[in-house]
Design a protein around this motif. Structure first.
Motif, PDB file in Angstrom:
ATOM      1  N   UNK A   1      69.518 -19.923 102.130  1.00 41.55           N
ATOM      2  CA  UNK A   1      68.746 -19.676 100.922  1.00 41.55           C
ATOM      3  C   UNK A   1      67.253 -19.642 101.236  1.00 41.55           C
TER       4      UNK A   1
ATOM      5  N   UNK B   1      64.769 -21.175 100.030  1.00 38.05           N
ATOM      6  CA  UNK B   1      64.075 -22.460 100.114  1.00 38.05           C
ATOM      7  C   UNK B   1      64.488 -23.280 101.329  1.00 38.05           C
ATOM      8  N   UNK B   2      65.285 -22.694 102.228  1.00 34.11           N
ATOM      9  CA  UNK B   2      65.623 -23.374 103.469  1.00 34.11           C
ATOM     10  C   UNK B   2      66.974 -24.064 103.455  1.00 34.11           C
ATOM     11  N   UNK B   3      67.574 -24.192 102.280  1.00 32.88           N
ATOM     12  CA  UNK B   3      68.867 -24.872 102.226  1.00 32.88           C
ATOM     13  C   UNK B   3      69.986 -23.980 102.773  1.00 32.88           C
ATOM     14  N   UNK B   4      71.096 -24.615 103.114  1.00 34.10           N
ATOM     15  CA  UNK B   4      72.277 -23.919 103.618  1.00 34.10           C
ATOM     16  C   UNK B   4      73.439 -24.202 102.677  1.00 34.10           C
TER      17      UNK B   4
END
Lengths: 434, 434
Positions: free
Chosen positions: B92, B94-97
């Motif tokens: 994503x 925003x850096x999330x997985x």
């Protein structure tokens, strides 16, 4: 009076300006209605756009449609930046001049931050369609962000909405946001419970709805409390920043601060060099003309009209509409050389505020109404006041649908509202997975 | 398969993604639907938002509303930027997985400028609600500017709308803009005659609507011509700039250039490192899975599915919906350990394009329809295809109103659209005063 047909310029297409224009439809004059938007907006239902119940087009109609068929009427979409009273011309942002023989100023009011202009960037206001869409996006986005947040304090902040000002707009927004969270959104999230949403209504005065009878104020406070709204009266807001506000000594962290407190007139008094009341409104004569300028009129929220006992008439739609119609009739008579109507008199039919589904307060004539009866009166009056059949039909359909389903049809977030980065940890999403 | 309930991630809430999600509502899996907006959009009517006939909320519904009541379903508003196929996670912005066991890619297509990315800043496209609102603002603003212009050449340019691409979207926009100018706006201006509006539809190929029978193409061209549209086939657009375009050797000055020519798939193939077709779509197997990745599926416009004779299936809503339902059924069977459905087969019920009030072309089953009958079929089919009762009701009300009044209800210009300075002379307004 000029030999040619006189030029009448109306600035502003709100309730006052539109009423004046409509009263001048058949008059032998060149009438120009100037507004920086292209539409007439039914402001009393703007809070329903802000809370996703109605679409902008349901409560706004193009000025050209409303004034269609009047060959003496021109509609101009432009922004006014000043008046040259010496040469009698309205100055437009693009440098052009719009000459007039008679001028009607109906520019309305904007929200005032009581000298704290630094609060403006953090608090949202509700005057235009853009404002309403911005509030709608902020509200819906707060729930989406809270759903994705893994920080309980941040979740709680995002789901706290602080509303400043306990007048009708503040009461209506507080009640509707509480209902939105507790009914419409209640079942729609996985990780958060929208029913835990906190709505705080802050009023510096001693009671809500100070223009109403104290018994109705008390009813409104009770009705809001039953919807879960925290009503906080008697304490002033001391500071507003990007994450909340200070209510007296108390910190309230909030996902959105909505400002519904005092208003100030738009700068017509400054344009004219005229005497202004405390809120910047032009002090007008009994015929709504500007002292020393019998050719210039100010109506609605931009005017301060002595309503008796030294108190100005309130900033309500009916005042603006009646003043607009009065000035329209006056100018029609003057242009035709007929005798002019005398002083303007406000016929006060009452006032209303809605609190939520099936609850409202109203003063109608001498009657004080509350509860379902007041809400029914509010619904009927607002449907009938909508300016065209199409708006009435669409609002009716949307209200009926919302009544039976508890739904809100305009729950739209577009990509742009995501521009602000989410303050989220960089890790795998696992919390609250279904 | 993991011991726990498998995680299914669907990227995109268009026709394909929503069909897949709905097919997975009762399945024993953790399903996540990710989209960068919060809504499902009925794209076939987007051109009516762009031409002020419908409001965004009439054709868009919140994903959470459409998937309400499914306890295995999570809706996530976030932007996907890549896939890590090795560890099986969606990345994503925003850096999330977002980890998955099965992945359904339904990210759709965007407009392609055939290598001329410099045209993108001058030409408007129609894929999202923002796009539609931007086109609506540009169209309405062009008439307001033309009304105020004192330069005849500039007036003529502002009232020229060039549409590139003679597929269904181009035909629908051209017909609707011509009708808007010739009926809705015809009586509303003082200085300009909207009936003089020029709509030019540019198609590089030999005929409009190349996916239809040549007789229907000819009918569409005639019907557009009778609405005043200039249909220009057989010549390619050579350049687009801020004031118009070059059609072959001919200069066409225009107030807006609308690009409805080729599309390209969004970058799922790049995310996967998979083989892509010429338009960037992921070449998929007969069950819609990605070669070498039986756990990943691509459906709708982002997929290239061999429809026989080496031709890919067209980028139509029914293809996406049927593929979404197919993959949903397949995953439901796989998760439950039942035998899976075989290869996907597209059931082609036909296709349609509307040209204007009461005129359309349609291929339905083996029938070729045109004129009023085709339009009636188009209206009924589109009303029935709308995803919820509320949308159907509102669209029906708006259409009925427009039919009888020739009006367009969403003629709204907000202040922001005026940000660009008008190119107007600094003088008194006098031209064309009423």
């Amino acid at each position: 009076m000029p030999a040619d047909r006189p030029r009448i310029v109306i600035v502003g297409s709100g309730f006052g300006g539109m009423a004046a224009a409509r009263a001048l439809r058949r008059v032998s004059a060149k009438v120009t209605l100037v507004d920086r938007t292209n539409h007439h907006l039914f402001q009393p239902l703007l809070y329903q756009v802000a809370t996703a119940a109605l679409s902008p087009a349901d409560i706004a109609t193009a000025n050209r449609v409303l004034l269609r068929g009047s060959s003496n009427m021109r509609v101009l979409m432009a922004e006014v930046t000043g008046i040259d009273t010496a040469t009698r011309a309205v100055l437009l942002r693009d440098g052009r001049r719009l000459p007039y023989d008679y001028l009607v100023l109906a520019t309305g009011a904007a929200y005032s931050f009581f000298g704290h202009d630094e609060w403006r960037e953090h608090a949202m206001v509700l005057k235009s369609l853009e404002d309403a869409l911005a509030i709608r996006a902020r509200l819906l986005d707060a729930f989406e962000r809270a759903e994705q947040s893994s920080d309980p304090a941040e979740t709680r902040r995002l789901l706290t909405f602080a509303i400043v000002g306990g007048g009708p707009t503040g009461v209506e927004l507080a009640g509707t946001i509480a209902e939105l969270a507790r009914t419409t959104l209640a079942r729609d999230f996985t990780c958060i419970d929208p029913q835990g949403t906190r709505v705080v209504l802050c009023e510096a005065g001693e009671r809500l709805l100070s223009a109403f009878d104290p018994a109705l104020s008390a009813y409104a406070a009770d009705a809001l409390a039953s919807l879960g709204v925290e009503v906080r009266t008697g304490t002033a807001v001391e500071a507003i920043d990007s994450t909340g506000l200070m209510l007296g000594e108390e910190r309230i962290d909030a996902g959105a601060v909505l400002w519904c407190a005092g208003t100030e007139a738009r700068p017509a008094a400054r344009w004219l060099g005229a005497e202004a009341a405390r809120n910047g409104a032009v002090q007008v004569e009994t015929d709504c003309s500007v002292p020393g300028h019998p050719e210039i009129f100010a109506i609605g929220d931009v005017a301060s009209f002595d309503g008796g006992e030294g108190r100005p008439l309130p900033g309500l739609a009916p005042v603006a509409k009646q003043q607009g119609a009065h000035v329209g009739r006056l100018l029609a008579a003057r242009v035709a050389g007929r005798s002019e109507p005398g002083a303007f008199r406000y016929r006060d039919h009452g006032t209303m505020a809605v609190i939520g589904r099936a609850r409202a307060v109203a003063r109608l004539g001498g009657m004080q109404l509350k509860g379902f009866v007041a809400w029914l009166a509010w619904s009927l009056v607002h449907l009938l006041l909508l300016v065209d059949f199409r708006s009435r039909l669409l609002v009716y359909v949307n209200w009926s649908w919302a009544w039976f389903t508890y739904g809100r049809g305009a729950r739209l977030l577009m990509r742009e509202t995501q521009a602000a980065p989410h303050s989220l940890p960089t890790d795998e999403i696992g919390i609250g997975e279904p």
